[in-house]
Design an enzyme around this catalytic site. Structure first.
Site, PDB file in Angstrom:
ATOM      1  N   GLU A 188       0.807  -1.220   0.000  1.00  0.00           N
ATOM      2  CA  GLU A 188       0.000   0.000   0.000  1.00  0.00           C
ATOM      3  C   GLU A 188       0.842   1.273   0.000  1.00  0.00           C
ATOM      4  OE1 GLU A 188      -2.760  -0.155   3.300  1.00  0.00           O
ATOM      5  OE2 GLU A 188      -4.220  -1.199   2.066  1.00  0.00           O
ATOM      6  N   GLU A 257      -6.939  -7.495  -0.301  1.00  0.00           N
ATOM      7  CA  GLU A 257      -7.447  -7.378   1.070  1.00  0.00           C
ATOM      8  C   GLU A 257      -8.905  -6.969   1.051  1.00  0.00           C
ATOM      9  OE1 GLU A 257      -5.206  -4.945   3.827  1.00  0.00           O
ATOM     10  OE2 GLU A 257      -3.299  -5.705   3.073  1.00  0.00           O
TER      11      GLU A 257
END
Ligand code: GAL
Length: 852
Positions: A188, A257
């Site tokens: 991320e 995710e």
């Protein structure tokens, strides 16, 4: 001669064996690539369902069962991060043992027939201490984390290479016949890279080419990285990813995710995510062209030891995942998702063949059709309205779509699954209290068996040191301990202007967190806690002459997320002053000469792990006093159910069972009062604070003790209690699989997905009517009573069902007849079975049953 001939024969045999081996390896080695639609394994596009299990958050003894339950739940892939701080706690000293036995974990997944997605990071976030970075990394000269910085890149490359080499050595990549089909680099970074300026761009390019150079033979991904360079697959993380598109048409749409719930923090209420919404998000993703989705977490587990990130992440990492912290199925979450996975897999042929054709069926109503040339067809019908249910017409047939739901039609005609219609029973798991016999089975109270050692208040270790001014905590302790003493002596003449009458004053302290205890002349005068800022004004009494001010600063998990999270710091950075309660005059203490002590005396002597002659067992046992080590022995709770310790009665500290740290406990950390709802409406966009429970109660009272850490008797429990508490109030509990089953199935529910067979998609029985199915979770149990059954318009939820205005009088007797004495039973939900209690109304069958 004879010997030589034999030798030749043996050699020949060896050569043949070697050849066979080479052939076998070549045959099992899989070629993993990707294209616009999907990951391609051995030339075939795959629809994959994945779930995260982080190996150090459970024990190796738990892994086989967790993996099996994942497989039974319909997963194809286990996703895990790699935890650098656990594998290299000191530079160049590696640990791949016990909970950190990554090789074993990956091999167990393979043994169960599952693939693995290895997210090496090595920055992982994950609510893990310091985001997974070992804290020594911070002290590498010239280092700057997660940017184009030579010392950092060198360390990152060294560790990533170490992991890849280990996996290769063990032949764990799919290219070698192993289960790993995908690896991740970074995590991320795209969420925060703007804070790192231009260097972010070159860092991400470097990360990609460094990873590629390691030649794993399988693809790499970067999550939340829109500019991920080819051939890295950029993937999506979030509560929904149906709107995501990868940065190249040659890359598949992947979701790394999908947050199945959310993490818990000390001081926070418990987040939960309704399964209807989770299933909706997943179905929407596959409806909109996705082919790989991962639950973060499928099993969350426990932040043992000092691994929880933060600040203030709780020890439990349950996450409201389909498998709960203790390894039990969370129902109906697990079961509903299992049905969903089955329905998606029924569509696989069509899904991998083509992009969906998306059409509108009305406002907020959408159909996606996957139709192949060979004639297979799968459809997803969605109602994304947050309030209104709808009836839609699709291919000439009419379909009922509840608000915020997706129906899956593996043959473009019949509904196999609707995300809002649950066919799996709720199973109530519960903690059973166990009164613990002290070791030896004597009838004495557990409490009478406690011994203790008082941790000195203030400086007690030889390695204490002096420094002018206030030191930042992480730089000082290197996170070797949660604890740092800041200690000062100050002489009071009695006429100081900041002194109030009777030598009273106010001690003002400011800290970056997370907990501060202030001791004046050896007595606790006040304390406070906070995530990143604590400001305390503590009224104190000073004496004429020398006074000691001992401040104990405690960290509760180092930050793991955000730009420059490594630099936020902790501890008492000031100002620290003495002032008059009436305002006005004050003196600065911050700039004085402080004495520092890293960690506790009891930590140095190893009270948690090695025996000591200092334990005092004379009564009375000191309670409700700060800074005490306690020890007792106990027998393991009987049975084989998972074990928890209930720390109610204690304050805050760290606990060890047989030398294994079960983590930080803090039952006095109370969740705020706002924002909780018992029955959260699953309809509408989910957010981390949308569905909360446990307001106004301790965030966490129960702490998991893995069974494998216990022996039948003579177990040692040690705790270090900071605040003051009464350890004799500690109790044990075992977590019981639910023996109470509840389920409501309406006439508009699809029939069980199991009535579909995967190959032909043709039902093996009449598929037109819904069925209420019950099954006792434990194989030795049978349904022993039906507490409630009503076919009609029943109301309420599990435990509080009541009949509505419409009820078939046969409900109870029919369900009893079908179910009592059996482990599982099926009851058709129709008027054919129950008669017609009220015309013109869609009826439901609600049942509450118990197993024993
Ligand atoms: C994501 C991150 C994960 C985890 C998650 C929240 O942003 O990638 O590692 O921290 O949030 O549980």
């Amino acid at each position: 001669m004879e010997i030589a001939a034999k030798m030749v024969k043996v050699r020949k045999m060896e050569m043949i064996l070697l050849l066979i081996l080479v052939i076998v390896v070549a045959a099992t080695a899989a070629n993993v690539t990707y294209d616009h639609r999907a990951l391609v394994i051995d030339g075939k596009r795959k629809v994959l369902i994945s779930g995260s299990i982080h190996y150090p958050r459970s024990t190796p003894e738990m892994w086989p069962e967790l993996i099996q339950k994942s497989k039974d739940g319909g997963l194809d892939v286990i996703e895990t991060y790699v935890f650098w701080s656990g594998h290299e706690p000191e530079k160049n000293k590696y640990n791949f043992e016990g909970r950190y036995d990554l090789v074993k974990f990956v091999k167990l997944a393979a043994k169960a027939g599952l693939y693995v997605h290895l997210r090496i990071g090595p920055y992982v976030c994950a609510e893990w201490n310091y985001g997974g970075f070992p804290v020594w990394l911070h002290f590498v000269p010239g280092i700057k984390f997660r940017t184009d910085n030579e010392p950092f890149k060198e360390e990152m490359q060294r560790f990533t290479t170490k992991i890849v080499d280990l996996m290769k050595q063990e032949k764990l990549y799919a290219s070698q016949g192993g289960p790993i089909i995908l690896s991740q680099i970074e995590n991320e970074y795209g969420n925060i890279d703007s804070a790192y300026g231009a260097a972010a761009k070159s860092y991400i390019k470097w990360s990609a080419s460094m990873a590629l150079s390691l030649d794993t033979g399988v693809p790499w991904n970067m999550c939340q990285q829109a500019d991920a360079p080819d051939p890295m697959i950029n993937t999506c993380n979030g509560f929904y990813c149906d709107q995501f598109t990868p940065n190249s048409n040659n890359k598949p749409k992947m979701w790394t995710e999908n947050w199945s719930g959310w993490f818990l923090g000390f001081g926070d209420p418990s987040p939960y995510r309704p399964v209807e919404d989770l299933a909706f998000a997943v179905a929407r993703f596959y409806q909109r062209g996705g082919t790989f989705q991962n639950y973060y977490m499928y099993y969350g587990g426990t932040n043992f030891d000092r691994t929880s990130g933060g600040p203030l992440i709780s020890t439990s990492y349950d996450y409201d995942a389909p498998i709960d912290e203790y390894g039990l199925l969370r129902q109906p979450k697990w079961g509903h998702l299992r049905d969903l996975h089955k329905a998606i897999k029924l569509c696989e042929d069509a899904l991998i063949a083509t992009d969906p054709t998306i059409t509108s069926l009305g406002s907020n109503l959408e159909a996606a059709v996957y139709k192949t040339e060979s004639g297979s067809c799968a459809a997803f019908l969605a109602n994304v309205d947050t309030k209104s249910d709808a009836t839609v017409t699709f291919n000439g047939k009419s379909y009922n779509l509840p608000a915020w739901s997706v129906s899956i039609l593996p043959d473009c005609k019949n509904v196999a699954f609707n995300t809002a219609k649950i066919n799996s029973a709720t199973e109530s798991t519960a903690f059973a209290r166990q009164s613990l016999k002290p070791d030896g089975g004597s009838s004495a109270e557990l409490g009478s068996q406690w011994s203790y050692i008082k941790e000195p208040i203030g400086i007690s270790k030889a390695d204490a040191f002096l420094k002018p001014g206030l030191l930042e905590q992480i730089n000082t302790t290197a996170d070797k301990s949660d604890y740092l003493w800041y200690s000062l002596r100050t002489d009071i003449k009695g006429d100081e202007t900041f002194l109030d009458e009777g030598s009273k004053a106010v001690l003002h302290i400011e800290s970056l967190g997370q907990v501060v205890y202030a001791f004046i002349n050896g007595k606790l005068a006040g304390s406070g806690h906070g995530k990143q800022k604590i400001s305390l004004d503590i009224p104190i009494n000073l004496v004429t002459g020398t006074n000691t001010i001992d401040l104990l600063s405690v960290t509760v998990g180092l930050a793991n997320y955000g730009a420059f999270f490594d630099l936020v710091g902790a501890g008492i950075t000031g100002p620290v002053t003495l002032k008059s309660a009436k305002g006005g005059s004050s003196i600065d203490l911050a700039s004085q000469q402080w004495t520092y002590q890293v960690g506790l005396k009891g930590e140095d002597t190893g009270l948690a792990t090695v025996d000591s002659s200092e334990w005092v067992s004379k009564s009375p046992l000191p309670t409700k006093q700060p800074l005490i080590w306690y020890k007792t022995t106990f027998d393991a709770p009987s049975g084989s159910e998972p074990v928890a310790i209930d720390f109610t009665g204690t304050g805050k500290g760290i606990a060890w069972v047989n030398g294994q740290s079960i983590g930080r406990y803090w039952p006095t950390s109370i969740a705020g009062n706002g924002g909780c709802t018992e029955s959260c409406d699953y309809r509408g966009s989910y957010r981390a604070n949308k569905c909360l429970k446990n307001c106004g109660k301790p965030s966490q009272t129960l702490y998991h003790v893995p069974r494998s850490w216990l022996k039948p008797s003579g177990n040692i429990l040690v705790l270090f209690e900071e605040m003051g508490g009464d350890p004799t109030q500690i109790s044990f509990a075992t977590k019981q699989t639910g023996s109470n089953l509840c389920l409501t199935v309406s006439q508009s529910h699809p029939p069980p997905v199991d009535t579909w067979t995967s190959d032909s998609k043709i039902s093996n029985r009449n598929r037109t009517r819904p069925v209420l199915s019950l099954k006792c979770p434990i194989s030795t149990q049978v349904i022993s009573s039906i507490k409630f059954a009503s076919f009609g318009t029943p109301k309420g939820t599990c435990g509080s069902f009541t009949q509505g205005h419409c009820n078939s009088s046969r409900s109870l007797s029919l369900v009893q007849k079908a179910c009592i004495g059996l482990r599982s039973c099926n009851v058709e939900v129709s008027t054919r079975v129950f008669g017609e209690p009220c015309r013109g109304v869609v009826k439901s069958l609600a049942v509450e049953a118990s197993c024993s």
